[in-house]
Each structure stands twice: as C-alpha cells, then as structure tokens.
Design an enzyme around this catalytic site. Sequence first.
Site, short mmCIF file in Angstrom:
data_model
loop_
_atom_site.label_atom_id
_atom_site.label_comp_id
_atom_site.label_asym_id
_atom_site.label_seq_id
_atom_site.Cartn_x
_atom_site.Cartn_y
_atom_site.Cartn_z
CD GLU A 47 -6.82 13.26 14.65
OE1 GLU A 47 -6.05 14.47 14.01
OE2 GLU A 47 -6.36 12.17 14.36
CB CYS A 200 1.81 10.29 -1.98
SG CYS A 200 1.02 11.28 -3.17
CB CYS A 207 6.41 8.05 -8.53
SG CYS A 207 5.62 9.53 -7.87
CB CYS A 210 3.38 4.93 -6.01
SG CYS A 210 1.52 5.27 -5.87
CB CYS A 216 -1.01 8.52 -9.89
SG CYS A 216 -0.72 10.18 -9.49
#
Length: 353
Positions: A47, A200, A207, A210, A216
């Site tokens: 991280e 995305c 898309c 998706c 959306c």
Amino acid sequence: MNLSKKSKEILIKSDILNWYKKNKRDLPWRKASRKSLPNPYHIFVSEFMLQQTTVGTVKKRFNEFIKKWPSLDDLASKSESTILNFWSGLGYYSRARNLLKASKIIKKKHASKIPDNYNDLIILPGIGEYTAKAILGIAYNKSVMPLDANIERIFVRLYGFKSPILKIKSELKILSNSYISKKFSNQLIQGFMDFGSIICTPRNPNCIDCIIKNNCIAFKKNLQKTIPIKSKSNQLKKKKYSRAYIFYNENNEILVRRRSSKGMLASMLEIPNDRWVIDKNKLVYDKIVQNLKKKIQYKGSIEYSFSHFDLETEVFFANVKKNHFLKYKWMKKNNFKKSGLPTVMKKIIEVAI
DNA sequence: AAGACGGGGTA
DNA sequence: TACCCAGTCTT
C-alpha cells in the site's frame, strides 16, 4: 425499470464479487497466508508503494523488497539511507521514509504486528484515510470501503456525477459507505479495484464487457468518456534551471553527496548541482565548484519533467583528484545505473559519460 | 483549499 | 505530448 437505491447497491455488490472470482489479478502481495487472507506485512508494504504508483511498476519492486526484508522486523532494523537507496526510481521518497518510521513504531508499540484497527493505523506516518482502510479491509477483512482512484472513477460513472472528483470527495465517501461488505470486504474492495483497472478504465472504458452497465448512468447517457470530468489545468507548468557537475577521479569514480532532508528528492544522493532557480540568469555556482570553474567542461543539457515543474540542467564534467574531496562519497562509474540515485541524476550522468 | 511531492506507463 | 496512477502531508 427503476430499481430502488438499496437494490441497486445490492446488485452491484454481488455482480462485482462474482466478477472478481473469475477475473481477479494475480498480484504478489495477494498470496494467501492465513485462511484466504494475505500477509498483513505484505499489504502494508504494497500500500505504501502503490500510493500514486501503478500496479505494473510496483509488482517487480515489491518482490525485490520482500526478498530483502521478508518481515517487519527485518525492515524496522534498517537505516533510512538503506531504504531510500532501494526506493530509487519509485519516486515520492517521503513514502520510503514514512514506511520505515511506521515499521519502527509498529515494532515498538505493537509487538511487530500490523495494527488491525483504524485508530492505531491512522496515526502512523504516511498512512492516511485511504491506506488505513485498505489495510483493514484487504489484510483483515474489516468492513470498510477505501476510496482509491479506481473506486472513485467507478462511482462517479455509476452515478453520473458531472463534477471533478476533487470537488465531490465528501459525497463519494458517503456513497461508498453504502457499498461496504459485511462478510466479503476483502474481495469486494479488491473486486472494485480490479474492475476499475480492467473494465472501468480512465480512458476508453470497456463498457462492452461491463457487467453493471445497466446500472450505470454514465453509460446510459453515453458520458462514459467525459466522466470523470477533468478539472481545468490551464496553468503552464513552471520551468526551473540548474547546472550539474560530474567530478571524475583517477579510480573511475563519480562524486556524489546527500541532499537535504527537506524538499524535492529529500535525503537522496545526488550529483553536485546548483540551486534550482526559476530565472536562468540567477544561477549561482554551488560551493563545490569554487576554483574549478576553469576546469569544467560543458557536456550537454537535459530536460527533466517532474509532476509540477520541468527542470533544465546543463551538465559539466571535470577530472579531479580523489584526495581533494575528502568529505565526499564516490560511486564507481559502472555502478551508477543500479545505484540509489534518483532518475534525474542518472540522466545527468548519462549526458556526461 | 491548494500545492508539494517522482517517475513510469499509455494512447 | 498530456494524462494518469491502490495518496499523504504541508501550507
């Protein structure tokens, strides 16, 4: 058909979880170490590395890091210069210093165990709200929803927000809280992240593939390429100037020194150079040049781009005697590429030799 | 609220 | 070339 707010959230969560099972990325810090959860130390390190840095860049460097320092205790016992030296090429060097500081605190105050609660994480240097929640959710499966660039992008498109993300952070935070998973937090968080990274995407989102496009708003209004809205960045990038000096001794070594602990490239090794100035006419020779002005030979100039300004540096070269510079460090010419110098310094050397 | 803080990848 | 990235800290 109009779905209620609640069922939209439930559908999306379950779709992302299913998608994640089949499509999750194989990332080195994800290897399960305890009951399908990853090693918290690995998540802690990854991280820090992933802050403003792409997964592709981090992958290789993460493996090198864990090989050198396999546990928190291995890391916490090291010096700052050791970690900075490793961090060369990753940028944002305060991350490396904070990672080391945080590891020392965890060793001392938490018996070397990465904390599993927000209050203990958020006070650690280099850990903000995002990283604290990422560690809680990914390493400990706690019910939280960190907001990274991927997840923010998904949400502004799902809800069709036509404002720059920077302006609506607080709305996004409230919204994201309704997407927290009670039981599968670890998978849902990483599911959103992978979905943002693979489907995305920032430009030309995919898309077609998706599985939540029916929910959306950006897709329905064909705004997926204009959302997120870019904030106006019409201000020209600043330009700064410097001169750098390669001092080369009889042992084929280059003189290097450590930068100040504040500002750009803090505490990093550098090739001697003049203070960076906006006005090229106000350049002042660094002290180290002193009586060498007649010996230095112009080798060329480089243009290097940082995130908030460009730096133009003229590069000079001089043969010197090692014993005239007793206080300084030297680096074998052939070792500079693998060294802990920042990238801009490596480019400077390349011009001169 | 805005700016400082790196560097590599991508279209 | 311009934009983007598993953000944080300081001003």
